[in-house]
Design a protein around this motif. Structure first.
Motif, PDB file in Angstrom:
ATOM      1  N   ALA A  14       0.798  -1.365  -0.180  1.00 49.27           N
ATOM      2  CA  ALA A  14       0.106   0.047  -0.089  1.00 49.27           C
ATOM      3  C   ALA A  14       0.939   1.283   0.020  1.00 49.27           C
ATOM      4  N   GLN A  17       2.709   1.573  -3.421  1.00 53.54           N
ATOM      5  CA  GLN A  17       1.717   2.107  -4.381  1.00 53.54           C
ATOM      6  C   GLN A  17       1.223   3.634  -4.327  1.00 53.54           C
ATOM      7  N   LEU A  18       1.217   3.968  -2.954  1.00 49.58           N
ATOM      8  CA  LEU A  18       1.142   5.576  -2.611  1.00 49.58           C
ATOM      9  C   LEU A  18       2.207   6.251  -2.947  1.00 49.58           C
ATOM     10  N   TRP A  23      -1.516   4.360  -6.641  1.00 47.10           N
ATOM     11  CA  TRP A  23      -2.698   4.454  -5.920  1.00 47.10           C
ATOM     12  C   TRP A  23      -2.986   5.929  -5.483  1.00 47.10           C
ATOM     13  N   LYS A  24      -4.078   6.697  -6.242  1.00 48.63           N
ATOM     14  CA  LYS A  24      -4.254   8.272  -5.908  1.00 48.63           C
ATOM     15  C   LYS A  24      -5.460   7.953  -4.979  1.00 48.63           C
ATOM     16  N   LEU A  25      -5.268   8.430  -3.878  1.00 50.56           N
ATOM     17  CA  LEU A  25      -6.171   8.639  -3.023  1.00 50.56           C
ATOM     18  C   LEU A  25      -7.217   9.554  -3.075  1.00 50.56           C
ATOM     19  N   ASP A  29     -11.463   7.782   0.053  1.00 48.33           N
ATOM     20  CA  ASP A  29     -10.343   6.807   0.578  1.00 48.33           C
ATOM     21  C   ASP A  29      -9.969   7.094   1.828  1.00 48.33           C
ATOM     22  N   GLY A  78     -12.036  -0.269  -5.954  1.00 46.77           N
ATOM     23  CA  GLY A  78     -10.676  -0.399  -6.404  1.00 46.77           C
ATOM     24  C   GLY A  78      -9.731  -0.424  -5.251  1.00 46.77           C
ATOM     25  N   ARG A  79      -8.618   0.294  -5.236  1.00 46.36           N
ATOM     26  CA  ARG A  79      -7.535  -0.288  -4.435  1.00 46.36           C
ATOM     27  C   ARG A  79      -7.607  -0.211  -3.049  1.00 46.36           C
ATOM     28  N   TRP A  82      -9.317  -3.465  -2.611  1.00 50.20           N
ATOM     29  CA  TRP A  82      -8.223  -4.515  -2.587  1.00 50.20           C
ATOM     30  C   TRP A  82      -7.433  -4.711  -1.362  1.00 50.20           C
TER      31      TRP A  82
END
Length: 138
Positions: A14, A17-18, A23-25, A29, A78-79, A82
């Motif tokens: 996580a 990805q950030l 992963w664009k919060l 989110d 989405g992420r 997941w």
């Protein structure tokens, strides 16, 4: 692989990805991560308070943590979904635990576990709490 290790791998993925901006919060989110983290902290507290409880109460708290994660998962996609799905999968063994003796009847495949397993699961939940806090701050 134990629950703590699975959660550590999830957390690492996580954060990566950030950092990589895969992963664009969205604001939703962040809000869900914050809410989920707070709810998890309400059900699984610090180690010293959890370990002082009877096993039946510890199991109840762990099941409540699974419920918190499941409800949050149902509210996203989405992420974030997941990530929460992976967290639920990591804690899935808790679903087969029981704290009461069978008293001669069937147990539906549940098992008695020792204090070490409770501690492991509680530590995994605390790792999730910390990761969700980091996601909120990202």
């Amino acid at each position: 692989m134990d629950m703590r290790r699975v959660v550590a791998v999830l957390a690492e993925e996580a954060m990566q990805q950030l950092q990589d901006q895969l992963w664009k919060l969205a604001a939703s989110d962040r809000a869900l991560a914050s809410e989920t983290e707070a709810r998890l902290r309400n059900v699984v507290g610090p180690a010293n308070s959890q370990e002082a409880l009877p096993q039946i109460d510890r199991l109840e708290h762990l099941r409540e943590a699974l419920a918190v994660l499941a409800i949050s998962l149902a509210r996203t996609h989405g992420r974030m979904a997941w990530f929460l799905s992976g967290a639920l999968n990591a804690l899935e063994p808790v679903l087969r635990w029981r704290a009461l003796p069978a008293e001669g009847g069937g147990t539906f495949g549940t098992v008695l576990v020792g204090p070490e397993e409770y501690t492991e699961a509680e530590e995994a939940v605390r790792q999730l709490q910390d990761t969700l806090a980091r996601i909120t701050a990202a």
